[in-house]
Every structure is written in C-alpha cells, then in structure tokens.
Design a protein around this motif. Structure first.
Motif, PDB file in Angstrom:
ATOM      1  N   UNK A   1       0.847  -1.197   0.000  1.00 33.27           N
ATOM      2  CA  UNK A   1       0.000   0.000   0.000  1.00 33.27           C
ATOM      3  C   UNK A   1       0.878   1.242   0.000  1.00 33.27           C
ATOM      4  N   UNK A   2       0.389   2.285  -0.614  1.00 32.09           N
ATOM      5  CA  UNK A   2       1.131   3.544  -0.629  1.00 32.09           C
ATOM      6  C   UNK A   2       2.292   3.493  -1.609  1.00 32.09           C
ATOM      7  N   UNK A   3       3.201   4.449  -1.470  1.00 23.76           N
ATOM      8  CA  UNK A   3       4.363   4.517  -2.353  1.00 23.76           C
ATOM      9  C   UNK A   3       5.292   3.338  -2.108  1.00 23.76           C
ATOM     10  N   UNK A   4       5.958   2.927  -3.167  1.00 22.87           N
ATOM     11  CA  UNK A   4       6.945   1.853  -3.020  1.00 22.87           C
ATOM     12  C   UNK A   4       8.148   2.407  -2.274  1.00 22.87           C
ATOM     13  N   UNK A   5       8.721   1.596  -1.383  1.00 24.89           N
ATOM     14  CA  UNK A   5       9.911   2.059  -0.675  1.00 24.89           C
ATOM     15  C   UNK A   5      11.096   2.204  -1.631  1.00 24.89           C
ATOM     16  N   UNK A   6      12.070   2.976  -1.222  1.00 30.03           N
ATOM     17  CA  UNK A   6      13.233   3.255  -2.081  1.00 30.03           C
ATOM     18  C   UNK A   6      13.973   1.978  -2.475  1.00 30.03           C
ATOM     19  N   UNK A   7      14.118   1.061  -1.508  1.00 36.21           N
ATOM     20  CA  UNK A   7      14.841  -0.177  -1.813  1.00 36.21           C
ATOM     21  C   UNK A   7      14.116  -0.981  -2.889  1.00 36.21           C
ATOM     22  N   UNK A   8      12.768  -0.913  -2.880  1.00 35.93           N
ATOM     23  CA  UNK A   8      11.977  -1.626  -3.884  1.00 35.93           C
ATOM     24  C   UNK A   8      12.131  -0.965  -5.247  1.00 35.93           C
ATOM     25  N   UNK A   9      12.068   0.341  -5.290  1.00 32.94           N
ATOM     26  CA  UNK A   9      12.198   1.077  -6.556  1.00 32.94           C
ATOM     27  C   UNK A   9      13.571   0.814  -7.169  1.00 32.94           C
ATOM     28  N   UNK A  10      14.614   0.858  -6.338  1.00 32.27           N
ATOM     29  CA  UNK A  10      15.975   0.623  -6.840  1.00 32.27           C
ATOM     30  C   UNK A  10      16.113  -0.795  -7.388  1.00 32.27           C
ATOM     31  N   UNK A  11      15.552  -1.786  -6.690  1.00 32.65           N
ATOM     32  CA  UNK A  11      15.651  -3.179  -7.143  1.00 32.65           C
ATOM     33  C   UNK A  11      14.864  -3.393  -8.432  1.00 32.65           C
ATOM     34  N   UNK A  12      13.691  -2.754  -8.538  1.00 32.94           N
ATOM     35  CA  UNK A  12      12.902  -2.895  -9.774  1.00 32.94           C
ATOM     36  C   UNK A  12      13.613  -2.255 -10.955  1.00 32.94           C
ATOM     37  N   UNK A  13      14.290  -1.135 -10.724  1.00 33.68           N
ATOM     38  CA  UNK A  13      15.081  -0.516 -11.803  1.00 33.68           C
ATOM     39  C   UNK A  13      16.260  -1.389 -12.180  1.00 33.68           C
TER      40      UNK A  13
ATOM     41  N   UNK B   1      16.199  -4.498 -12.516  1.00 35.91           N
ATOM     42  CA  UNK B   1      15.775  -5.632 -13.320  1.00 35.91           C
ATOM     43  C   UNK B   1      15.015  -6.706 -12.567  1.00 35.91           C
ATOM     44  N   UNK B   2      14.863  -6.578 -11.270  1.00 32.51           N
ATOM     45  CA  UNK B   2      14.106  -7.591 -10.513  1.00 32.51           C
ATOM     46  C   UNK B   2      12.628  -7.373 -10.698  1.00 32.51           C
ATOM     47  N   UNK B   3      11.833  -8.391 -10.367  1.00 36.72           N
ATOM     48  CA  UNK B   3      10.374  -8.315 -10.470  1.00 36.72           C
ATOM     49  C   UNK B   3       9.768  -8.241  -9.081  1.00 36.72           C
ATOM     50  N   UNK B   4       8.562  -7.747  -8.994  1.00 38.89           N
ATOM     51  CA  UNK B   4       7.873  -7.600  -7.723  1.00 38.89           C
ATOM     52  C   UNK B   4       7.689  -8.943  -7.038  1.00 38.89           C
ATOM     53  N   UNK B   5       7.458  -9.990  -7.799  1.00 39.34           N
ATOM     54  CA  UNK B   5       7.251 -11.320  -7.221  1.00 39.34           C
ATOM     55  C   UNK B   5       8.505 -11.848  -6.519  1.00 39.34           C
ATOM     56  N   UNK B   6       9.676 -11.305  -6.875  1.00 35.06           N
ATOM     57  CA  UNK B   6      10.921 -11.745  -6.238  1.00 35.06           C
ATOM     58  C   UNK B   6      10.982 -11.383  -4.764  1.00 35.06           C
ATOM     59  N   UNK B   7      10.189 -10.386  -4.359  1.00 31.06           N
ATOM     60  CA  UNK B   7      10.198  -9.893  -2.979  1.00 31.06           C
ATOM     61  C   UNK B   7       9.027 -10.410  -2.152  1.00 31.06           C
ATOM     62  N   UNK B   8       8.142 -11.177  -2.744  1.00 31.70           N
ATOM     63  CA  UNK B   8       6.942 -11.661  -2.052  1.00 31.70           C
ATOM     64  C   UNK B   8       7.306 -12.511  -0.856  1.00 31.70           C
TER      65      UNK B   8
END
Length: 142
Positions: A120-132, A134-141
């Motif tokens: 919920x809300x904005x994605x945290x910085x660590x998530x944004x950096x990891x997605x940039x 090349x990782x996918x959101x499912x990798x952090x589930x």
C-alpha cells in the motif's frame, strides 16, 4: 481689522469664519449643553444600548421553537442532528472498514530482512531501486 483668508462663492473668508479657529469652538460649545451633562447623557445611552444588546442575546433565534418541537416529536438526539448536518452515516464517518487497521507485509527486502512493505502507498526506495535493477515484484513476495 479683519484678516482675509480667501474668497469663496459666499464672499470673503476671515479668521472669524474659519472653522478651525479655536475661538469658534468655544462659541459653539457654549451654545450646546455643558460638557458634564452631555457626558452623562452619552453614558445613559450606552447603558440603554447595552441592555438592548443583552436582551437580543437572550432571545431565541427564529425557528428554534419549531426545531425543539420537531426534536421532541420524533425523539431526536443531538447526535442525530449532527449526523443530519454533517451528512455522515452512523458508522463514525469512516470511509473504509479497513482504514487504520494493521496489515501484514507482503514484500520483504532480501538485503535487509527488517525492511518490509505491505503493498500500500508509495513503493519504498529499496523496492524502486531493485525494480530498476531488473528484478520483479514477485521476487520480494513473502
């Protein structure tokens, strides 16, 4: 001898005709009531007006009597009136049943296990950096 100040449509203006001349003020005050009497009359008017103002404060506004009759007739409370005026429902005015409740995190930072995100809300910085990176959101589930 009169000192002439200027010429107006009515004629010559002299010092005696000048309204700012202190001699003229003394003459005017003597024509009216004495200062002490005028002060007393002004104070009496003030007391009279204050009494009228208090009377106006005490009297009910128009429609109050009818409102009281409606409240009594339908057995309405102050909360009912507030609800009607605010336009809110009886649910306490909350928009969502989930608002304010704790939610379990759905994602976790693999580099720092203490950092989590509920989704919920904005994605945290660590998530944004990891997605940039090349990782996918499912990798952090979780």
């Amino acid at each position: 001898m009169k000192l002439v100040l200027g010429v107006s449509r009515a004629g010559l203006l002299t010092i005696a005709d000048n309204p700012l001349n202190p001699i003229n003020h003394q003459k005017r005050e003597s024509r009216h009531m004495p200062r002490r009497a005028s002060l007393k009359s002004i104070e009496a008017k003030i007391r009279e007006l204050q009494a009228k103002a208090e009377a106006l404060k005490v009297t009910e506004k128009p429609g109050i009597k009818q409102l009281k009759a409606v409240l009594k007739k339908y057995k309405l409370t102050a909360a009912d009136v507030g609800e009607a005026m605010d336009g809110r429902s009886r649910g306490g005015g909350r928009g969502s049943a989930l608002k304010g409740k704790k939610v379990k995190p759905k994602y976790r930072n693999p580099a720092n296990r203490a950092e989590t995100w509920t989704g919920r809300g904005l994605k945290p910085r660590w998530m944004v950096a990891a997605l940039k990176g090349g990782k996918k959101l499912e990798d952090f589930a979780i």
